[in-house]
Design a protein around this motif. Sequence first.
Motif, mmCIF file in Angstrom:
data_model
loop_
_atom_site.group_PDB
_atom_site.id
_atom_site.type_symbol
_atom_site.label_atom_id
_atom_site.label_comp_id
_atom_site.label_asym_id
_atom_site.label_seq_id
_atom_site.Cartn_x
_atom_site.Cartn_y
_atom_site.Cartn_z
ATOM 1 N N SER A 258 0.824 -1.218 0.000
ATOM 2 C CA SER A 258 0.000 0.000 0.000
ATOM 3 C C SER A 258 0.855 1.264 0.000
ATOM 4 C CB SER A 258 -0.936 0.005 1.207
ATOM 5 O OG SER A 258 -0.193 -0.071 2.414
ATOM 6 N N GLU A 259 1.979 1.249 0.715
ATOM 7 C CA GLU A 259 2.873 2.409 0.726
ATOM 8 C C GLU A 259 3.535 2.588 -0.640
ATOM 9 O OE1 GLU A 259 6.899 4.047 3.010
ATOM 10 O OE2 GLU A 259 5.569 2.625 4.028
ATOM 11 N N ILE B 43 2.325 1.627 -3.485
ATOM 12 C CA ILE B 43 1.264 2.076 -4.402
ATOM 13 C C ILE B 43 1.056 3.577 -4.280
ATOM 14 C CG2 ILE B 43 -1.216 1.934 -4.862
ATOM 15 C CD1 ILE B 43 -0.981 -1.069 -4.002
ATOM 16 N N GLU B 44 1.025 4.081 -3.069
ATOM 17 C CA GLU B 44 0.824 5.508 -2.836
ATOM 18 C C GLU B 44 1.949 6.330 -3.474
ATOM 19 O OE1 GLU B 44 -1.142 8.896 -1.626
ATOM 20 O OE2 GLU B 44 -1.861 6.808 -1.565
ATOM 21 N N ALA C 163 2.238 -4.625 -5.508
ATOM 22 C CA ALA C 163 2.095 -3.227 -5.918
ATOM 23 C C ALA C 163 2.082 -3.097 -7.438
ATOM 24 C CB ALA C 163 3.218 -2.395 -5.320
#
Length: 263
Positions: free
Chosen positions: A76-77, A79-80, A117
Amino acid sequence: MLVDSHCHLDFPDFADDLDGIVGRAEAAGIGRMVTISTRVKRLNGLLAITERFPDVYCSVGTHPHHADEEDGIPASELIELTKHPKVVALGEAGLDYFYQHGSREAQERGFRAHIAAARATGLPLVIHTREADEDCGRILEDEVAKGPFKAVLHCYTGGRELAMKAIALGLSISFTGIITFKKSEALRALAAELPADRIMVETDAPYLAPGKFRGKRNEPAYVVEVARVLAETRGVSLDEISRQTSENFFRLFSKVPAPKVAA
C-alpha cells in the motif's frame, strides 16, 4: 533512439557530473532514462533528479541488499508513492543470494510486496535476481497464478531455464554491458534466442561498463554499445535493435511518454 531502462543517477559516482552525464546521453540519442530506486526511503533524491531533467524518470523500491533495512514496507505504501507523475515503475526488488546482504526471508517478503504493488498499479516491476534462479522462478509462478503483472528481469545473467520461464509468464528480459564481455558466450546465445518483443537494453550505470569502456565508470550514453552487441548477436542492424528495444520499453513502461519522433 535508444532508452536506458536502468541506471542509478543518484549514486555518488555521478554527483559532480550529472549535467554532463545526461547531456552526453541525449547527444548519443538516448531519448529516455529511468533511474532506479534501491531504497524507498531515498525516493526524494531520485525525484529531485527527475524534476531537473525532462527525459529522466524513476522507480520506487527496495533492492534485496537493503531488504532487512526496509523490511515491512507494505504494498500500500509503494502504491501511494507511484502516484507521482515521474514514478513509472516498482523496484528494483527481488533476490540476491550472491552477496547475502539481506536475509532471504526479508528479500522474499519484499519481492512479494513489490509484485503486489505492480499488480495493483499496472506499473512494471524491475526484478533483480542473482544466484537465485530456483527461488525466483518459484515466486514468479506463484504470484502470476494470483493475477498477472508486468515485470522485467534486469541485468540478466541467470540460466536459460529461468529466462524461458519468465518469457512463458509474460515477462521481459534486459541486458547490460555484460553481454559485451568476451566470456559471455552463453548469455549472448540466450539473447539470440529470446523473442524480439521481450528484450530491452540498459546500462546499470555506474556499474558494468560495456566493451571498450570496461573498467571505467559506466554512464547511460554507453547503452549504445550494449545495443550494438545485441544487434550483432541477433543478426540485425543497430537501427532495428534500437527500434525494437525502444518499442518494448514504451509498451512495458507505459507511464513514460514516448517522444513524438518515436511515435
